[in-house]
Structure formats: C-alpha cells, structure tokens
Design an enzyme around this catalytic site. Structure first.
Site, PDB file in Angstrom:
ATOM      1  N   CYS A 140       0.807  -1.221   0.000  1.00 30.63           N
ATOM      2  CA  CYS A 140       0.000   0.000   0.000  1.00 30.63           C
ATOM      3  C   CYS A 140       0.842   1.273   0.000  1.00 30.63           C
ATOM      4  O   CYS A 140       2.014   1.267   0.352  1.00 30.63           O
ATOM      5  CB  CYS A 140      -0.923  -0.011   1.214  1.00 30.63           C
ATOM      6  SG  CYS A 140      -2.072  -1.403   1.174  1.00 30.63           S
ATOM      7  N   ASP A 141       0.190   2.354  -0.404  1.00 36.23           N
ATOM      8  CA  ASP A 141       0.847   3.660  -0.397  1.00 36.23           C
ATOM      9  C   ASP A 141       0.463   4.415   0.875  1.00 36.23           C
ATOM     10  O   ASP A 141      -0.198   3.868   1.760  1.00 36.23           O
ATOM     11  CB  ASP A 141       0.497   4.446  -1.667  1.00 36.23           C
ATOM     12  CG  ASP A 141      -0.995   4.718  -1.824  1.00 36.23           C
ATOM     13  OD1 ASP A 141      -1.743   4.635  -0.824  1.00 36.23           O
ATOM     14  OD2 ASP A 141      -1.419   5.024  -2.951  1.00 36.23           O
ATOM     15  N   SER A 142       0.853   5.671   0.962  1.00 36.64           N
ATOM     16  CA  SER A 142       0.606   6.452   2.181  1.00 36.64           C
ATOM     17  C   SER A 142      -0.878   6.729   2.414  1.00 36.64           C
ATOM     18  O   SER A 142      -1.272   7.091   3.520  1.00 36.64           O
ATOM     19  CB  SER A 142       1.386   7.769   2.131  1.00 36.64           C
ATOM     20  OG  SER A 142       0.980   8.531   1.012  1.00 36.64           O
ATOM     21  N   VAL A 151      -4.106   2.545   0.523  1.00 36.02           N
ATOM     22  CA  VAL A 151      -4.643   1.678  -0.535  1.00 36.02           C
ATOM     23  C   VAL A 151      -3.474   1.131  -1.350  1.00 36.02           C
ATOM     24  O   VAL A 151      -2.368   1.671  -1.294  1.00 36.02           O
ATOM     25  CB  VAL A 151      -5.640   2.427  -1.453  1.00 36.02           C
ATOM     26  CG1 VAL A 151      -6.872   2.861  -0.673  1.00 36.02           C
ATOM     27  CG2 VAL A 151      -4.987   3.627  -2.122  1.00 36.02           C
TER      28      VAL A 151
END
Length: 150
Positions: free
Chosen positions: A18-20, A23
């Site tokens: 996931c990203d920041s 998601v």
C-alpha cells in the site's frame, strides 16, 4: 483437478503493498496479476522453469515478454483485504495470449489486470507459436464456460 483449482486464487493485501493513503500502490495490481498466472500454471502442472527461462541453465528457448498491460480499479483495495483472484487466459493468435485477472472483494469486482504476452524465440527474438503445454493450459481454462463456474 477442476479448472477452479488453478483459476481461482487468494491474495491478502499487506502493508508493503500500500501507499501512504492506505490503498494498494497501482503497480502492485500488475505485479499480482503476473504472480497469479505464474501460480496458476504451476497448480495446473507446468513447471515454472519451463515457462520462465533461467539463463544460467538455458532450459527454455522461448520467452514471453509483456507487450501490453492495463490495470483498472473499481473500488479501494486496502491493507488486510482478502481478495479472490480469478484468472482468465485466452489465445489472441498463434504467438499472442492475454491473461486477465479479476480481483474480487466480498463478491464485488474491485479491480482487473490485463497482460498480453508474445511468444518469442530467445535467440532470434522472432515470434513463434505458443508452446503446446501453455496452449493446453489456455484451452483447459476455457474462460467462456469455466469463469462462470468459478
């Protein structure tokens, strides 16, 4: 063995996927799509080394570069989600095949990956026919009937 054994897989979304924003990072969908078809052919009974060359032993004379790929997102995919991954391969012509991966969460399609591979001779880089064992996997997967069953 029935088609759903190699056409329906599971994927748990991990923190590193996931990203920041919490998601999945977009590129992971294509990575998961490729990993899913690798797993699918292994479950079907095709050794990975027969498809993906190990140039130190030169077992395979065929390579399958990706010539087109696409990822579509319909809903957020978050840390901890358990996804069902449905694989739908089909032959485009004698040297091209496409593998679609449908990512399902709670019965809803949340994303789809599409990857098109070209069958090439490893030395000449000329297009060649899809090898028999891979063609059998595509035919056995028979997307038009088996995907409904899955």
């Amino acid at each position: 063995m029935k088609p759903s054994d190699w056409l329906i897989l599971q994927k748990k979304v991990r923190f590193g996927d996931c990203d920041s924003a919490g998601v999945i990072h977009f590129h992971n969908l294509l990575k998961w799509s490729h990993e899913a078809w690798e797993e699918s052919i292994e479950i079907y009974g095709i050794p990975c080394n027969d498809i993906f060359p190990d140039f130190s032993i030169r077992k395979s004379q065929i390579i399958f570069p990706i010539v087109n790929c696409e990822a579509n997102f319909n809903a957020p995919i978050k840390i901890g989600d358990l996804l069902k991954v449905k694989i739908a391969p089909h032959k485009i012509n004698t040297h091209l095949f496409q593998v679609n991966s449908f990512f399902i969460k709670n019965g809803n399609k949340v994303a789809e990956g599409k990857i098109i591979h070209c069958s090439l001779d490893v030395d000449s880089r000329n297009k060649i026919e899809i090898p028999d064992q891979l063609e059998r996997w595509i035919e056995a997967s028979n997307v038009s009937t088996n995907l409904k069953e899955c």
